[in-house]
Structure formats: structure tokens, C-alpha cells
Motif scaffolding. Structure first.
Motif, mmCIF file in Angstrom:
data_model
loop_
_atom_site.group_PDB
_atom_site.id
_atom_site.type_symbol
_atom_site.label_atom_id
_atom_site.label_comp_id
_atom_site.label_asym_id
_atom_site.label_seq_id
_atom_site.Cartn_x
_atom_site.Cartn_y
_atom_site.Cartn_z
ATOM 1 N N PHE A 85 0.835 -1.195 0.000
ATOM 2 C CA PHE A 85 0.000 0.000 0.000
ATOM 3 C C PHE A 85 0.877 1.256 0.000
ATOM 4 C CE2 PHE A 85 -3.071 3.087 1.576
ATOM 5 C CZ PHE A 85 -4.225 2.711 0.899
ATOM 6 N N GLN A 86 1.984 1.208 0.740
ATOM 7 C CA GLN A 86 2.887 2.365 0.757
ATOM 8 C C GLN A 86 3.479 2.617 -0.624
ATOM 9 O OE1 GLN A 86 3.491 4.445 3.591
ATOM 10 N NE2 GLN A 86 4.155 5.705 1.879
ATOM 11 N N GLN A 87 3.803 1.550 -1.345
ATOM 12 C CA GLN A 87 4.291 1.728 -2.717
ATOM 13 C C GLN A 87 3.223 2.376 -3.599
ATOM 14 O OE1 GLN A 87 5.677 -2.408 -3.268
ATOM 15 N NE2 GLN A 87 7.531 -1.509 -4.179
ATOM 16 N N TYR A 88 1.995 1.925 -3.411
ATOM 17 C CA TYR A 88 0.882 2.539 -4.157
ATOM 18 C C TYR A 88 0.843 4.047 -3.927
ATOM 19 C CZ TYR A 88 -3.937 4.375 -4.178
ATOM 20 O OH TYR A 88 -5.046 5.161 -4.318
ATOM 21 N N LEU A 89 0.960 4.446 -2.670
ATOM 22 C CA LEU A 89 0.901 5.883 -2.368
ATOM 23 C C LEU A 89 2.086 6.615 -2.996
ATOM 24 C CD1 LEU A 89 -0.158 5.714 1.401
ATOM 25 C CD2 LEU A 89 -1.627 6.156 -0.589
ATOM 26 N N ASP A 90 3.257 6.077 -2.795
ATOM 27 C CA ASP A 90 4.451 6.758 -3.308
ATOM 28 C C ASP A 90 4.427 6.854 -4.830
ATOM 29 O OD1 ASP A 90 5.327 6.949 -0.701
ATOM 30 O OD2 ASP A 90 6.647 5.198 -0.826
ATOM 31 N N GLU A 91 4.073 5.775 -5.465
ATOM 32 C CA GLU A 91 4.177 5.722 -6.930
ATOM 33 C C GLU A 91 3.022 6.455 -7.628
ATOM 34 O OE1 GLU A 91 5.065 1.816 -8.429
ATOM 35 O OE2 GLU A 91 6.553 1.481 -6.853
ATOM 36 N N THR A 92 2.033 6.858 -6.850
ATOM 37 C CA THR A 92 0.989 7.709 -7.425
ATOM 38 C C THR A 92 1.134 9.149 -6.916
ATOM 39 O OG1 THR A 92 -0.556 6.962 -5.714
ATOM 40 C CG2 THR A 92 -0.662 5.850 -7.862
ATOM 41 N N TYR A 93 2.315 9.470 -6.400
ATOM 42 C CA TYR A 93 2.691 10.856 -6.097
ATOM 43 C C TYR A 93 1.720 11.525 -5.130
ATOM 44 C CZ TYR A 93 5.613 10.057 -10.203
ATOM 45 O OH TYR A 93 6.501 9.534 -11.105
ATOM 46 N N VAL A 94 1.424 10.816 -4.049
ATOM 47 C CA VAL A 94 0.460 11.349 -3.102
ATOM 48 C C VAL A 94 1.074 12.523 -2.325
ATOM 49 C CG1 VAL A 94 0.919 9.943 -1.053
ATOM 50 C CG2 VAL A 94 -1.442 10.458 -1.698
ATOM 51 N N ASP A 95 0.297 13.570 -2.117
ATOM 52 C CA ASP A 95 0.715 14.684 -1.253
ATOM 53 C C ASP A 95 0.191 14.486 0.163
ATOM 54 O OD1 ASP A 95 2.049 15.999 -3.328
ATOM 55 O OD2 ASP A 95 0.209 16.995 -3.965
ATOM 56 N N GLY A 96 -0.953 13.815 0.253
ATOM 57 C CA GLY A 96 -1.523 13.524 1.557
ATOM 58 C C GLY A 96 -2.605 12.468 1.406
ATOM 59 N N VAL A 97 -2.682 11.570 2.373
ATOM 60 C CA VAL A 97 -3.732 10.547 2.337
ATOM 61 C C VAL A 97 -4.242 10.321 3.749
ATOM 62 C CG1 VAL A 97 -2.091 8.628 2.527
ATOM 63 C CG2 VAL A 97 -4.362 8.238 1.527
ATOM 64 N N LEU A 98 -5.543 10.152 3.873
ATOM 65 C CA LEU A 98 -6.157 9.915 5.175
ATOM 66 C C LEU A 98 -7.212 8.827 5.011
ATOM 67 C CD1 LEU A 98 -7.118 12.637 7.742
ATOM 68 C CD2 LEU A 98 -8.572 10.646 7.398
ATOM 69 N N ILE A 99 -7.132 7.825 5.885
ATOM 70 C CA ILE A 99 -8.060 6.693 5.834
ATOM 71 C C ILE A 99 -8.806 6.604 7.157
ATOM 72 C CG2 ILE A 99 -8.208 4.171 5.671
ATOM 73 C CD1 ILE A 99 -5.598 4.372 3.927
ATOM 74 N N MET A 100 -10.118 6.489 7.068
ATOM 75 C CA MET A 100 -10.955 6.356 8.257
ATOM 76 C C MET A 100 -11.804 5.090 8.133
ATOM 77 S SD MET A 100 -12.403 10.269 8.566
ATOM 78 C CE MET A 100 -13.066 10.024 10.224
ATOM 79 N N GLN A 101 -12.062 4.476 9.282
ATOM 80 C CA GLN A 101 -13.068 3.417 9.313
ATOM 81 C C GLN A 101 -14.006 3.677 10.486
ATOM 82 O OE1 GLN A 101 -11.983 -0.673 10.261
ATOM 83 N NE2 GLN A 101 -13.542 -1.462 8.839
ATOM 84 N N HIS A 102 -15.279 3.570 10.228
ATOM 85 C CA HIS A 102 -16.303 3.824 11.240
ATOM 86 C C HIS A 102 -16.010 5.125 12.003
ATOM 87 C CE1 HIS A 102 -17.726 -0.058 10.138
ATOM 88 N NE2 HIS A 102 -16.781 -0.740 10.744
ATOM 89 N N GLY A 103 -15.553 6.118 11.263
ATOM 90 C CA GLY A 103 -15.382 7.445 11.848
ATOM 91 C C GLY A 103 -14.069 7.694 12.541
ATOM 92 N N LYS A 104 -13.196 6.687 12.598
ATOM 93 C CA LYS A 104 -11.901 6.891 13.254
ATOM 94 C C LYS A 104 -10.775 6.887 12.235
ATOM 95 C CE LYS A 104 -13.027 5.066 17.789
ATOM 96 N NZ LYS A 104 -12.899 3.943 18.701
ATOM 97 N N VAL A 105 -9.818 7.777 12.448
ATOM 98 C CA VAL A 105 -8.667 7.861 11.550
ATOM 99 C C VAL A 105 -7.728 6.690 11.829
ATOM 100 C CG1 VAL A 105 -6.670 9.244 10.853
ATOM 101 C CG2 VAL A 105 -8.819 10.377 11.505
ATOM 102 N N LEU A 106 -7.463 5.895 10.788
ATOM 103 C CA LEU A 106 -6.531 4.770 10.907
ATOM 104 C C LEU A 106 -5.148 5.135 10.376
ATOM 105 C CD1 LEU A 106 -8.650 1.782 9.468
ATOM 106 C CD2 LEU A 106 -8.702 2.779 11.759
ATOM 107 N N PHE A 107 -5.120 6.066 9.433
ATOM 108 C CA PHE A 107 -3.890 6.307 8.675
ATOM 109 C C PHE A 107 -3.926 7.738 8.163
ATOM 110 C CE2 PHE A 107 -1.153 6.029 4.906
ATOM 111 C CZ PHE A 107 -0.165 5.113 5.266
ATOM 112 N N GLU A 108 -2.825 8.461 8.379
ATOM 113 C CA GLU A 108 -2.734 9.831 7.860
ATOM 114 C C GLU A 108 -1.278 10.096 7.533
ATOM 115 O OE1 GLU A 108 -4.090 12.856 10.546
ATOM 116 O OE2 GLU A 108 -3.870 14.471 9.070
#
Lengths: 433, 433
Positions: free
Chosen positions: A113-136
């Protein structure tokens, strides 16, 4: 591996197969914002200087310009209002699990997943499940408090508001576009309904191919003021002058989906006429002031003060996550019913999947486009907002999952990122299911 | 009474005697923002449309444009930061007393304080004594949460920061300008010291007469991007290119005060070189993030991203009041020592009152200009920040009085408002003494 030079840095480039064939992309690590020194110095060195004319290119300018858009264009505030910040709750200890998640990407390539983010030139990503932040996560050099241009994710915000106005009876989806905007009586929108504009099945004489410099999207860009007009340019210099010049397409309205930003500019015009509010004021009053946002957002403007309704909204990653979570929760968020549940249900129904195929977007198999949202029709009922260069909201109602990402991919087309994003989101859903 | 027509409204005009002789001004009531319908409609009617080219004129455009400057120009955020709002305490029941206060205005005319405000086209005014708000008033149609352009009040913010950097030993007031900005080695600033720039006694070949379209201030405006350049314009299109082209003046440096915005642009350049920060970031880090401000402010930018250090700061009235109160309190405000007390004392000392006379500003008798602030040398020790078209901070330490005003007077020169403001402030001080 191919070597190329951007900004004096020798880049180890990678070949990635996209929709437009094999294209050469710079190594993401070599275009990290904190290393590029773009717009640093007083004045910046000539090869670090970005102006309105070089906002989009050459790469890597977007790595800096996409989170400083107001510094290049006129803009109108979308205020967060006077409510307190709605602090997003957090579930700790999930970052490593998500970063290390593996999935099969394009051409059978195993990747994390980290490669996916890097290789798509992400500036910022935030993932939530059931209203809680899991990843930022932010690209080094990107300020989390600085709004980032959403490009066509803007359309989904405008489409959501249109759907709300329909639910309230203030906007008639079956009415003719020209009943709200008589200025379009002789244009390609003659005979088209509001719903056909919402679903982009109205047919107009307009092409939107980002890699083609002769595409109509260039005329749109010049009219919107996204780039300075060439000296010999004789076309429209504002959106209200430009839109009525777009002629009729060859086909009937309502048959085929074809993605055109100018439909959303017309939608924005309609909503202004219906509400008496600028697009910025409408977003602010109806949505942004109710989210407990951290920062003001803003809309970019043309030379006469009309917003880029199809492209010009800028907000922070976390505020975009609040918006997306509000949508996932069918409008109920931060103590407000921001939009009615019916609005989200209408959007999630989707539209004609056969009509969608006309657009040739093979990288979104099975999708439809409804009210300016992308509907996957997958078993989880996932639906999305997307913008060029990798901007996205992904909502998976079955898993309670929201991902928002802001990025500065060198290639505009979502055909670059979707072949990664679709399997990445499927793997993430399975991990969290 | 003379009748004239602006925007289709027949105006009862009044003759007011200003520095530039008798000028005709519209009846303030006829140019009230809520009645003008400027920029209302989609698109606005042609005579209600404002663009970058008509930001300044014709009048009454500034009644709307001055509190929407970011909608016409690129801008950079000056963030309020993450601290809570410092709520300004209030002393109730003072409004009528102040509005009805009478004083003798220009030409022996008896007038009320409210008349002073109305006839100087105020957009917003806030008066505090000993830290409590006594009076706060907005022109109908002006949103109190929308930042307003400060014009040259900006200079005093920049001058305050320069004085703070001097107090810290980071900036040497006796050093040559060219030691910080070698690009100016062949310019009119050759041989001038930082202190001479701070006090505007460096002599350069530059005229600043707002009513003269051939004045150098027009070149400055075009370089800064305050107005679109004419087709045949061959001059500089950004400030870093423009400033080195300004030649030497006829006189020695350090002798005569002459008010020139380009001095502050040079000062801004020096501070960027000294701190490594943009002017916006410097104001944000050192001041704005510590005031408990309500709203983000912003700086307007030239085409290459340099701030208009002499003119381009935009904040709300109430946030300007917080800043002014911080200055009155010698830097101690909202739990922070924002600048050191020495900084305010240095400014209040003033400069050479004989040198001041060279500028011919008869409407500021007895004044001097020190570190970008106007020092009255009156018995109360009042000192001021001023911007064209009626912007002002007035601080009266003896009475614990602060007045901030934002306005859109039809005439740029402070010679229009100061003949009212000086007796009005004296009467107000006597009322509150």
C-alpha cells in the motif's frame, strides 16, 4: 531505467504502463517537495520560480503549486465558520498494518500500500473506518494546514448540493437547462435537462483530452483564467462569455456519458441562479460551516469573479475527510443533518452503466456516473469523487471505510492512478472487513 | 450641491476642501455598499461588474473591492494559527455617547463623530479604551468577518517586525541596504542605510502622487500587478525586477523625509533575506498566530509570488484592533510578549520633525515618521499607522485609547481624512480622559 533531468536533478525514471500507452515518470523520491526548493529564495532561482503560466507544467511544479493555488489565481473564501473544530477520533496502531498491506497491482505486480501511495505521487492521504482515523500521511514538505486543489473532486461537492436542492424542490432535474440559464439558448445545452448535465449525458461539441493541446479543454482553461492567454488569443476570457459559445454535439442528449468539465460549469451557473449565491457562498452556507472544519477553504475564480465550479475548490486533507465522512453517514455529521439521507441514496443508485461505456474509461469497469459522482457498483457499494492528477474520495459503505487522497501525479488522467487504486481499495476493504 | 451619476444612481454630491483643492465627492449615503449591488448577479450587470482593472476605479467600486481584494489578485495566507480566539471585552453603553460627540472639523464646521465616520466613507471602525471595546460599527453590506485591504497600514506591520529584528540583533539599522540586497547595488538605494529606509529618508528617483497618472507610483503598481499592464507596456512586471531600476534621487540620503512605498518594498526584501521567510510567513509566525485572531489574514502578491510589503496586507477590523491593542500594550497581549517593549518605545520616540516637513504634509503638523509609523508628538504621545483611502490605526497611550478604521474614501490621499481625524481623535481623547 531511463535518466532524465528536471530542475537539475538527475532522476531515475520508471516506466509505467497507463491508458495512454507507456509513459515515462520521474522517480517519486526525486521529486519530493521538501527536496525541490521550489519557490524558495527571494527571488527564487529561475528554475525554482513558479508563475501562473507554469502552475501546471513543467513537472515537478505541481508538487508545490497544487497546495498553493491561491498564490497564483484570484480566489474566494469558503469559510469554516464560527463552530469549534470537530476533532476526528483516532484508532492507534494501524499505520504499519496498512502501509505494509500487499496487493496485486497493474500487470500482476505485487506491491505494498505504501508503494501505491508513493508511486501515485500522493501529497496527503487519510483513511478512516467507522469514523476513526486509521492512517494519515503527508509528503515531506507539504503543510497539513494548507488547502490543496481538488480539481474535479469539486464537481462532486457541487453535484451533492444540486442533489440537495432537488430534494428540497428548489431545482427541477427534468427542467431544461435553458429555463434557468437563458443565455445558453443557442448553445449545445439547448434541449438538455438539468439531470442530463448532472449525469454528463448532455451532448455538446466539446472534447476533454488532457494530453491533447488542441482539445477544447484548453479553451476552457483560458476562459477560466487557469493560464495566461497567448498574445494572439481572441477567444473568451471568462466563463460566462465562453459557455454560450459551445455548440451542439452530434448525438442526442441523454444517451451517452462523456466527461466534460463544462457541464459542471453550467451546473454551477444554474445553482447560482437558483440560490442567488456564489458557488463559494453556497458551499460555505450549506456544507463547510457545518463540518467543524479546521481551516477555511477557497474557490478559484475567473477574471470576472465566477468560480471554477468544475475544478477550483481547495481544502485541507483533514477537512476533505470530514466532508467524505459526512457523505458516508448520509449527511449526519458533527451534530448537523448537512444534507438529507435521500441525497446520498440517490447518488449511490448510480446511472446507466451502458451509457457510461461511451466514455471509453476502461480503467473504471462497471462504473456509472450519477450527479457528479463515480459509482463503482461493486458488491460493497463503493462510490467516489475524482480529480485529475490523483485527487480522490473513496467511500466504501459496507466496510465503513473512507479514503481521501490529494496528490500531484505528473499525468492528469485518472487512468494513471485508477489501475492501482481499485485493487488497493479492494485489498484495504478486505483487511478491514 | 452638484449632481453626478455613478452606476445609474443620481448622487447629491458635496464639496469638500482637501489638500488638492476643492474636490467633488459623492454623498456617502448614495454609495452605501448594501445599496450598490456591486458584483451581485451571475454575471453581474455590466455596470456592477468589477475586475482587476477596475479594482480601484471608477468609484464606487472600492466600496466592494476593498473587502474582497483576494478575489482580484493572487494572495498568500497569514494564518491565525491554532490558538483560541482572544475575545475582546466590551464596555456597554458607550456607542451613543461617542456617535454624538461633537467637535470642530475643517473650516470651523461643527460636526458629530458619526458625521466624521460617514463623511470619510468608513467601512468599519472600532474604538477601545483600556482594552475594552467602546464602539464598533460597520457600513451596511460589509461583512465583519471578511478581511479588508490595509494599504499602507501594512508598512507599519512590516516596520514593527523590522524594529523587533533590530532589537534582537538580527538586523543592523546602520548597515547598508545593499549589504542585504546586493541586487540594489546600482540603484538609488546605493549608500543608504536600513534606518534611512525605515524612516523614508533615503533619497531615490521616485515620485508618489496618487492623483498623477504619470507618477512613478503607477510603475510600481504595474510591477506589483495591482493593475493589468497596457498592451504596449515594456516595464518590469514583478517587484524584484522593478526595484533595482529605480535610480538615485537628487539629494543626500538621510536628510529629508519623503513618503515612498518602494522603500517598504525594499524593507520587505531585506527582512526576507534576514529571516528566510516570506513576508506573510514572518507576520504569521511573529505576530498573527499570537493575537488570538478571529480570521486568517492574507498578503497580496505580484506575478512572481512576492508580497506587496508596502500595501498588501488584508485583515478584519477586529483582528486589526487586536494588533493595535498589542502595540499599545508594548507587545504584551493574549498571554504573549509578541514584540519587546523596547520596540514600541523606539517607534514612539519618533524621528526628526524638521526632516518631516520636506514631504509637504501640512495636514500632519508637527509629525515625524519613524520605522514606518506616524508619530504625532502631541502631548498624549499619539502615534499612527495610515493607509490610502482612509485606513488607520490611532493609538493614544495617555488615554489608553485605540481606534482602528477601514474605509473606502473616493480619494487616495490621507489629506482627505486627516483634517477630520486629528480633531476627532482629540475630542474623543478629551471625552474619555
Amino acid at each position: 531505467m531511463i535518466k532524465s533531468t528536471i530542475l537539475g536533478v538527475t532522476l531515475a525514471s520508471v516506466l509505467i504502463s497507463g491508458q495512454a500507452g507507456a509513459v515515462e515518470l520521474p522517480d517519486p523520491a526525486s521529486v519530493r517537495t521538501d527536496r525541490l526548493q521550489l519557490m524558495q529564495g527571494f527571488p527564487p532561482a529561475a528554475d525554482r520560480q513558479i508563475t501562473q503560466a507554469s502552475f501546471m507544467r513543467p513537472y515537478p511544479n505541481p508538487r508545490w503549486s497544487f497546495h498553493h493555488a491561491r498564490e497564483f489565481f484570484p480566489s474566494r473564501r469558503v469559510a469554516r465558520g464560527n463552530e469549534g473544530v470537530y476533532v476526528l477520533p483516532r484508532a492507534e496502531g494501524q499505520e504499519q498494518r496498512i502501509a505494509g498491506l500487499t496487493f496485486t497491482g497493474p500487470e500482476g505486480r505485487e506491491m505494498t500500500f505504501q508503494q501505491y501511495l508513493d508511486e501515485t505521487y500522493v501529497d496527503g492521504v487519510l483513511i478512516m473506518q467507522h469514523g476513526k482515523v486509521l492512517f494519515e500521511q503527508y509528503q515531506p514538505g507539504v503543510d497539513e494546514s494548507e488547502p490543496h486543489i481538488l480539481w474535479s473532486v469539486t464537481k462532486s461537492v457541487v453535484g451533492l448540493l444540486a442533489t440537495q436542492l432537488i430534494a428540497e424542490g428548489a431545482l427541477d432535474p427534468e427542467a431544461l437547462v435553458t429555463s434557468y440559464v437563458p443565455e445558453l439558448a443557442e448553445s449545445g445545452w439547448k434541449g438538455a435537462t438539468v439531470q442530463q448535465v448532472l449525469n454528463m449525458t448532455a451532448d455538446i461539441d466539446y472534447s476533454e483530452v488532457y494530453a491533447d493541446r488542441n482539445s477544447d479543454v484548453v479553451k476552457y482553461s483560458l476562459a477560466a483564467g487557469m493560464a495566461p492567454a497567448p498574445q494572439d488569443y481572441a477567444g473568451a476570457r471568462d466563463l460566462y462569455s465562453y459557455l454560450p459559445t459551445i455548440g451542439a454535439g452530434p448525438d442526442e442528449h441523454g444517451v451517452a456519458f462523456r466527461y466534460r468539465t463544462t457541464h459542471t460549469e453550467v451546473l454551477g451557473w444554474i445553482l447560482r441562479r437558483v440560490t442567488g449565491l456564489s458557488t463559494a457562498a453556497l458551499i460555505e452556507q450549506r456544507i463547510w460551516s457545518k463540518l467543524g472544519a479546521e481551516q477555511d477553504g477557497y474557490m478559484l475564480l475567473d477574471a470576472k469573479g465566477a468560480e471554477w465550479a468544475g475544478a477550483g475548490f481547495n481544502v485541507t486533507l483533514r477537512d476533505l475527510a470530514r466532508f467524505a465522512e459526512m457523505v458516508r453517514l448520509e449527511g449526519k455529521f458533527n451534530g448537523h443533518q448537512v444534507v438529507s439521507p435521500e441525497v446520498i441514496r440517490t447518488i449511490r443508485e448510480g446511472a446507466d452503466r451502458e451509457a457510461f461505456k461511451a466514455a471509453g474509461r476502461d480503467y473504471q469497469p462497471g462504473y456509472s456516473y450519477r450527479n457528479q459522482w463515480w459509482i463503482s457498483h461493486n458488491p460493497d457499494g463503493a462510490f467516489e469523487a475524482m480529480g485529475v492528477h490523483g485527487q480522490m474520495i473513496h467511500i466504501n459503505p459496507a466496510v465503513g471505510l473512507v479514503m481521501v487522497r490529494l496528490s500531484s501525479h505528473p499525468i492528469a488522467s485518472s487512468g494513471q492512478t485508477m489501475p492501482y487504486t481499485i485493487p488497493a481499495m479492494a485489498a484495504l476493504a478486505d483487511l478491514l472487513r
